[in-house]
Write a protein that holds these residues in place. Structure first.
Motif, PDB file in Angstrom:
ATOM      1  N   ARG A 230      70.080  13.929  65.420  1.00 38.27           N
ATOM      2  CA  ARG A 230      70.884  12.697  65.342  1.00 38.27           C
ATOM      3  C   ARG A 230      72.372  13.014  65.391  1.00 38.27           C
ATOM      4  O   ARG A 230      73.155  12.281  65.996  1.00 38.27           O
ATOM      5  N   ASP A 231      72.781  14.151  64.777  1.00 38.71           N
ATOM      6  CA  ASP A 231      74.192  14.559  64.816  1.00 38.71           C
ATOM      7  C   ASP A 231      74.642  14.786  66.257  1.00 38.71           C
ATOM      8  O   ASP A 231      75.720  14.337  66.664  1.00 38.71           O
ATOM      9  N   PHE A 232      73.812  15.484  67.014  1.00 39.93           N
ATOM     10  CA  PHE A 232      74.199  15.830  68.387  1.00 39.93           C
ATOM     11  C   PHE A 232      74.169  14.622  69.315  1.00 39.93           C
ATOM     12  O   PHE A 232      74.840  14.618  70.341  1.00 39.93           O
ATOM     13  N   GLU A 233      73.396  13.604  68.967  1.00 34.93           N
ATOM     14  CA  GLU A 233      73.392  12.388  69.776  1.00 34.93           C
ATOM     15  C   GLU A 233      74.696  11.625  69.630  1.00 34.93           C
ATOM     16  O   GLU A 233      75.145  10.952  70.562  1.00 34.93           O
ATOM     17  N   GLN A 234      75.322  11.729  68.483  1.00 33.13           N
ATOM     18  CA  GLN A 234      76.513  10.941  68.188  1.00 33.13           C
ATOM     19  C   GLN A 234      77.819  11.703  68.409  1.00 33.13           C
ATOM     20  O   GLN A 234      78.886  11.093  68.518  1.00 33.13           O
ATOM     21  N   LEU A 235      77.744  13.044  68.486  1.00 34.00           N
ATOM     22  CA  LEU A 235      78.961  13.852  68.565  1.00 34.00           C
ATOM     23  C   LEU A 235      79.085  14.566  69.903  1.00 34.00           C
ATOM     24  O   LEU A 235      78.093  14.867  70.554  1.00 34.00           O
ATOM     25  N   ARG A 236      80.325  14.830  70.280  1.00 31.58           N
ATOM     26  CA  ARG A 236      80.605  15.591  71.511  1.00 31.58           C
ATOM     27  C   ARG A 236      80.632  17.077  71.176  1.00 31.58           C
ATOM     28  O   ARG A 236      81.283  17.489  70.216  1.00 31.58           O
ATOM     29  N   VAL A 237      79.947  17.856  71.986  1.00 29.67           N
ATOM     30  CA  VAL A 237      79.749  19.284  71.713  1.00 29.67           C
ATOM     31  C   VAL A 237      80.551  20.122  72.713  1.00 29.67           C
ATOM     32  O   VAL A 237      80.532  19.863  73.915  1.00 29.67           O
ATOM     33  N   GLY A 238      81.228  21.160  72.200  1.00 28.87           N
ATOM     34  CA  GLY A 238      81.965  22.081  73.055  1.00 28.87           C
ATOM     35  C   GLY A 238      81.332  23.464  73.042  1.00 28.87           C
ATOM     36  O   GLY A 238      81.038  24.008  71.966  1.00 28.87           O
ATOM     37  N   LEU A 239      81.103  24.036  74.238  1.00 29.30           N
ATOM     38  CA  LEU A 239      80.553  25.380  74.367  1.00 29.30           C
ATOM     39  C   LEU A 239      81.440  26.203  75.296  1.00 29.30           C
ATOM     40  O   LEU A 239      82.247  25.665  76.059  1.00 29.30           O
ATOM     41  N   LEU A 240      81.264  27.499  75.220  1.00 32.54           N
ATOM     42  CA  LEU A 240      82.012  28.409  76.080  1.00 32.54           C
ATOM     43  C   LEU A 240      81.370  28.430  77.467  1.00 32.54           C
ATOM     44  O   LEU A 240      80.150  28.530  77.594  1.00 32.54           O
ATOM     45  N   ASP A 241      82.191  28.340  78.502  1.00 32.41           N
ATOM     46  CA  ASP A 241      81.679  28.341  79.875  1.00 32.41           C
ATOM     47  C   ASP A 241      81.445  29.781  80.344  1.00 32.41           C
ATOM     48  O   ASP A 241      82.042  30.249  81.313  1.00 32.41           O
ATOM     49  N   ASP A 242      80.564  30.467  79.621  1.00 32.63           N
ATOM     50  CA  ASP A 242      80.232  31.862  79.922  1.00 32.63           C
ATOM     51  C   ASP A 242      78.775  32.100  79.535  1.00 32.63           C
ATOM     52  O   ASP A 242      78.471  32.367  78.371  1.00 32.63           O
ATOM     53  N   PRO A 243      77.845  32.002  80.481  1.00 28.57           N
ATOM     54  CA  PRO A 243      76.417  32.171  80.170  1.00 28.57           C
ATOM     55  C   PRO A 243      76.072  33.535  79.602  1.00 28.57           C
ATOM     56  O   PRO A 243      74.981  33.716  79.055  1.00 28.57           O
ATOM     57  N   PHE A 244      76.995  34.526  79.711  1.00 27.42           N
ATOM     58  CA  PHE A 244      76.736  35.861  79.176  1.00 27.42           C
ATOM     59  C   PHE A 244      77.141  35.973  77.702  1.00 27.42           C
ATOM     60  O   PHE A 244      76.860  36.982  77.074  1.00 27.42           O
ATOM     61  N   SER A 245      77.799  34.962  77.175  1.00 20.92           N
ATOM     62  CA  SER A 245      78.252  35.014  75.781  1.00 20.92           C
ATOM     63  C   SER A 245      77.128  34.585  74.848  1.00 20.92           C
ATOM     64  O   SER A 245      76.605  33.468  74.951  1.00 20.92           O
ATOM     65  N   GLN A 246      76.769  35.476  73.908  1.00 21.25           N
ATOM     66  CA  GLN A 246      75.718  35.139  72.947  1.00 21.25           C
ATOM     67  C   GLN A 246      76.169  34.043  71.991  1.00 21.25           C
ATOM     68  O   GLN A 246      75.445  33.079  71.750  1.00 21.25           O
TER      69      GLN A 246
END
Length: 291
Positions: free
Chosen positions: A181-197
């Motif tokens: 439910r948290d992720f449905e309501q909030l905007r999520v930021g990730l690193l644009d690097d598929p190699f980053s764990q």
């Protein structure tokens, strides 16, 4: 005779003042011919010059970011040495601390002409870098290096194993718990690097387990950790994934922190087999362990 000359000049002037398509076409044809021939000659000369140009090496650093002792006004290396000490890090924030530490080591400068620290994305690191031993010192993880070359230990040996770290969701919302439910309501930021764990793989794995796809409109990707942190602090996103070493862990704007994974491997620093001086090895190890 004079009358004949006058008549001839008058006729010539009259003829020159008239339009003569045939003659004009002939001159245009000649101009086109000479122009075309000149273009062909120029093309041949350019092709010849290109063919005589030395071939570029397989591994070229022209597009990579780098900084050296000379760039920061630090002490120069040995005048007798012809090669610099080359160091690779995927984290550009570490480039200057690494460089300043290594440039202060006389044991290094006595053997090398300079120190150069390169930073680039992990996706740009290729097997050719291992086989050519372009880098004298490099950061990596054993599984990634083994995937590039099962014989990588013939070229590089671990010099310093780094301590593990934790990965968290950092949120500006006080009640964030990391549930669907948290992720449905909030905007999520990730690193644009598929190699980053920490910035991509581990948080994306958790999102997938919650049936939240990577193309979800709530997820935004950023080119660096600095940009990721700024996006959170500016309100562009509400929650981001980062490590326990992140400045966000000390930010007053962060009101919730939820663990994603504990004690993730930080990888290790590897040293090329070409670095044989024990004094140089100790100086490099000392510098990297102090970061």
């Amino acid at each position: 005779m004079d009358a004949v000359k006058r008549q001839t000049r008058r006729f010539t002037a009259q003829w020159a003042g008239k339009d003569h398509p045939c003659v004009e076409q002939q001159w245009r044809g000649k101009l086109f011919y000479f122009g075309a021939r000149s273009a062909v000659v120029l093309a041949v000369l350019l092709l010849l010059a290109w063919s005589l140009t030395p071939a570029a090496p397989v591994v070229t650093m022209s597009a990579y970011n780098q900084v050296s002792c000379r760039d920061i006004g630090a002490a120069q290396g040995s005048a007798r040495a012809t090669e610099p000490l080359r160091v690779f890090t995927p984290v550009h924030q570490l480039s200057l601390p690494i460089l300043k530490g290594l440039c202060a080591q006389s044991a290094i400068l006595n053997h090398y002409s300079d120190v150069r620290v390169f930073w680039q994305s992990r996706s740009a690191f290729v097997p050719a870098h291992i086989y050519s031993q372009f880098y004298d010192v490099m950061w990596g993880r054993d599984y990634a290096l083994n995937g590039m070359s099962p014989s990588y230990l013939d070229y590089y040996q671990p010099l310093l194993t780094l301590p593990g770290y934790d990965v968290y969701w950092y949120a500006t919302a006080a009640g964030f718990q990391g549930n669907p439910r948290d992720f449905e309501q909030l905007r999520v930021g990730l690193l644009d690097d598929p190699f980053s764990q920490s910035g991509y793989q581990l948080p994306m794995n958790q999102l997938n387990s919650l049936q939240i796809a990577a193309d979800n409109r709530q997820i935004r990707f950023y080119p660096s950790r600095d940009a990721l942190g700024q996006a959170l602090l500016s309100g562009e996103v509400d929650v981001v994934a980062d490590t326990s070493f992140s400045p966000l862990s000390r930010s007053a704007a962060v009101r919730s922190k939820v663990l994603i994974a504990a004690q993730v491997s930080s990888g290790a620093w590897y040293i090329s087999s070409r670095v044989s001086s024990s004094q140089t090895l100790l100086a490099i190890q000392k510098t990297l362990s102090s970061l």
